[in-house]
Design an enzyme around this catalytic site. Structure first.
Site, PDB file in Angstrom:
ATOM      1  N   CYS A 399      -6.422  29.086  61.365  1.00 14.61           N
ATOM      2  CA  CYS A 399      -5.664  27.921  60.575  1.00 14.61           C
ATOM      3  C   CYS A 399      -6.981  26.508  60.785  1.00 14.61           C
ATOM      4  CB  CYS A 399      -4.782  27.147  61.564  1.00 14.61           C
ATOM      5  SG  CYS A 399      -3.854  26.287  60.411  1.00 14.61           S
ATOM      6  N   HIS A 528      -0.233  30.786  61.041  1.00 16.01           N
ATOM      7  CA  HIS A 528      -0.507  30.869  62.546  1.00 16.01           C
ATOM      8  C   HIS A 528      -0.058  31.718  63.023  1.00 16.01           C
ATOM      9  CE1 HIS A 528      -2.106  27.192  64.589  1.00 16.01           C
ATOM     10  NE2 HIS A 528      -1.563  26.303  63.406  1.00 16.01           N
ATOM     11  N   GLU A 530      -0.085  34.104  65.537  1.00 14.90           N
ATOM     12  CA  GLU A 530       0.073  34.670  67.173  1.00 14.90           C
ATOM     13  C   GLU A 530       1.794  33.833  67.470  1.00 14.90           C
ATOM     14  OE1 GLU A 530      -2.367  31.650  65.345  1.00 14.90           O
ATOM     15  OE2 GLU A 530      -1.280  29.953  67.043  1.00 14.90           O
TER      16      GLU A 530
HETATM   17  N1  GLN Z   1      -6.447  20.195  61.635  1.00 15.04           N
HETATM   18  C1  GLN Z   1      -5.887  21.068  60.286  1.00 15.04           C
HETATM   19  C2  GLN Z   1      -5.016  20.536  59.356  1.00 15.04           C
HETATM   20  O1  GLN Z   1      -4.058  19.561  59.351  1.00 15.04           O
HETATM   21  C3  GLN Z   1      -6.147  22.588  60.676  1.00 15.04           C
HETATM   22  C4  GLN Z   1      -4.732  22.433  61.350  1.00 15.04           C
HETATM   23  C5  GLN Z   1      -4.232  23.356  62.541  1.00 15.04           C
HETATM   24  O2  GLN Z   1      -4.657  24.409  62.495  1.00 15.04           O
HETATM   25  N2  GLN Z   1      -3.196  24.051  62.912  1.00 15.04           N
HETATM   26  O3  GLN Z   1      -4.211  21.291  58.211  1.00 15.04           O
END
Ligand code: GLN
Length: 553
Positions: A399, A528, A530
């Site tokens: 992400c 994500h 994970e």
């Molecule tokens: N801050 C970034 C966004 O809002 C990444 C978010 C994250 O890593 N879950 O897109």
């Protein structure tokens, strides 16, 4: 008239409430998940639920340093990390209806009252709040049609915050006297000056539970050491248990994945079945768990992974709770390759204070940058990513880790020095990562809770890429939690310098996976991964990342 056959088929749903005694952080979530795993191993269908006592409507607005990782369900709810434990141990997808907080329950009751749902009645904390809790539990059970629903009540008995949940549990026992069982997970300290295990705090906790009208059927006794026969007998007698076998010894162990085996040694699964008048459908040999334990306790060859992030201080395993799913996914992948996970936490701000320190990353087999938000530590993360790219160290960005990898390439390969995400710099002349219009609207109107791009979305993979090699499938589905996206206006420029967009959302055209063509393994995901890794089924991307790390070694 129900026929005999119908009668046989109908099995009343069973409920197990898990409550905590004495203190928090003694593994109530893992005990809940493990009890579920034991029942599942006997062929009984199980689901698990969590009730959190916070006013927060979901866990999404809490900082991970406050409350640990925010887990995301496939259907897009931000929950407590325990749902991750349930998914990993039960190997099931847990839906959002399996989670509730005080805030959510009150919100529903208040909304119903505003819509005349109580038909002019005076709406009271008792019984209306506990009744809403019961409605939610029964709804969750009916959705999955699980034979057994395990409900973990957050907090510890005696706390003001969870009284209404205990009240709901008491009412459920009254409603279904033969189908509700209570487990108390308690802690038995061994004071250093005394040197022996004390049962008194647990006795008090049981009395407090009794005062809420609830009687514990089992006490899971967490302690540094095993509970001896003398104490089992004493606890059973003083805590009103049917026999001493209803005290379950649960000493500290090095790995949480050992706990189902530990509880099975105490015959806990069978005891639960008996108390619920359920029959086993399988022998229940926990074979997969035994194999996993054999591997994790015998592997010696390490894989050295640096997790560079924020939300933690310096050193090993500090605030590991903020990234529990990432850690578990790394472990699952290492065990798959019969390697020992050697994880080091690095606070990216260290690389801002001391840029030369980034060279230490050369001694790692792989570098991972997990998800995150905001400005702090970002300059250090960009240094770490650059080092991984230039020194050909396997890199996995989750992400924010993917977004920042794109920014690093934009600045240092494409030469756009001020390239950035508009999350940090809204005036950049190269907004590589930006908000889509829908999200911009949320931000403008300051609607933050539960408004990110959340839950599972499809992703189409490009054949022959590293992503495709990992999944060996054309279409996948992964969980998201972010507001910002890769800005497709820049795609071509990136492709020219060797960044491949190997995963795309088929409906929206949003970038889901980016990887470098010329690098042993440099890949970032907008999602994500994970959250979908399981001990017996490591996530394909984690598996391939660790494979690349082993090759580097
Ligand atoms: N801050 C970034 C966004 O809002 C990444 C978010 C994250 O890593 N879950 O897109």
């Amino acid at each position: 008239m129900p026929t005999k056959k119908m009668h046989k088929k109908y099995q009343r749903p069973k409920y197990i409430f898990v409550v905590g005694g004495v203190m928090s952080s003694v593994g109530k979530g893992v005990t809940t998940a493990s009890a579920g795993a034991l029942l599942k191993d006997f062929g009984v269908s199980v689901t698990a639920m969590k009730i959190d006592p916070y006013i927060n409507v979901d866990a999404g607005t809490m900082n991970p340093t406050e409350h640990g990782e925010v887990f995301v369900t496939y259907d897009g709810y931000e929950t407590d990390q325990d749902l991750g434990n349930y998914e990993r141990f039960l190997d099931e997808q847990i839906p959002s209806v399996n989670y509730m907080t005080t805030g959510l329950v009150y919100q529903t009751v208040i909304e119903r009252e505003r819509n005349l749902g109580y038909h002019g009645k005076c709406v009271e904390v008792v019984p209306h709040i506990p009744l809403e809790v019961i409605r939610r539990i029964e709804f969750a059970q009916a959705r999955i049609r699980s034979a057994v629903t395990i409900i973990e009540v957050g907090g510890t008995v005696g706390e003001y915050q969870n009284i209404l949940f205990l009240e709901a549990a008491r009412m459920m026992k009254l409603k279904y006297p033969r189908d509700v069982v209570f487990i108390m997970v308690s802690y038995l300290p061994i004071p250093r000056t005394v040197g022996e295990m004390k049962t008194k705090p647990t006795q008090h906790a049981v009395r407090t539970l009794n005062a809420a009208g609830i009687h514990a059927d089992f006490i899971v006794c967490r302690s540094e050491k095993e509970l001896d026969a003398k104490r089992k007998e004493k606890l059973a007698l003083l805590c009103n248990l049917q026999n001493e076998g209803d005290t379950i010894s649960a000493p500290d162990v090095p790995s949480v994945y050992q706990i189902p085996l530990l509880l099975a040694q105490e015959g806990f699964g069978e005891k639960l079945l008996k108390r619920l008048s359920l029959k086993k459908r399988h022998k229940g040999d926990l074979r997969q768990w035994r194999t996993l334990y054999r591997i994790l306790s015998s592997v010696t060859k390490p894989v050295k992974i640096a997790v560079v992030g924020k939300y933690f201080g310096t050193g090993k395993f500090t605030l590991a709770d903020s990234y529990i799913s990432v850690i578990e996914a790394l472990k699952h992948a290492c065990w798959f390759h019969k390697r020992k996970p050697d994880l080091t936490w690095i606070d990216s701000e260290e690389y801002e204070r001391n840029p030369r320190k980034v060279r230490e990353l050369a001694s790692f087999d792989g570098i991972l940058v997990p998800g995150g938000f905001g400005t702090r530590g970002v300059a250090g993360l960009l240094r770490a990513i650059r080092f991984a790219r230039e020194h050909k160290i396997p890199y996995f960005g989750l992400c924010y880790g993917m977004q920042l990898a794109c920014i690093e390439i934009a600045r240092n390969v494409l030469g756009w020095k001020d390239a950035h995400t508009t999350e940090i710099d809204s005036k950049t002349s190269h907004p590589i990562i930006h908000l889509n219009p829908f999200q911009a609207q949320n931000v403008r109107s300051r609607r933050f809770g539960g408004t990110m791009r959340l839950g599972s979305y499809d992703c189409q993979l490009l054949k022959g890429t590293k992503a495709w090699i990992a999944y060996r499938r054309q279409q996948i589905s992964e969980r998201h939690r972010h507001r910002y996206e890769f800005n497709n206006a820049y795609r071509e420029s990136f492709e020219k310098v060797g960044l491949i967009f190997s995963g795309m959302n088929p409906e929206t055209g949003l970038v889901e996976i980016a990887e470098l063509a010329v690098h042993p393994w440099f890949l970032g995901t907008q999602f994500h991964p994970e959250f979908q890794s399981r001990p017996f089924r490591p996530h394909p991307l984690f598996r391939e990342f660790i494979n690349a790390a082993i090759q580097k070694r």
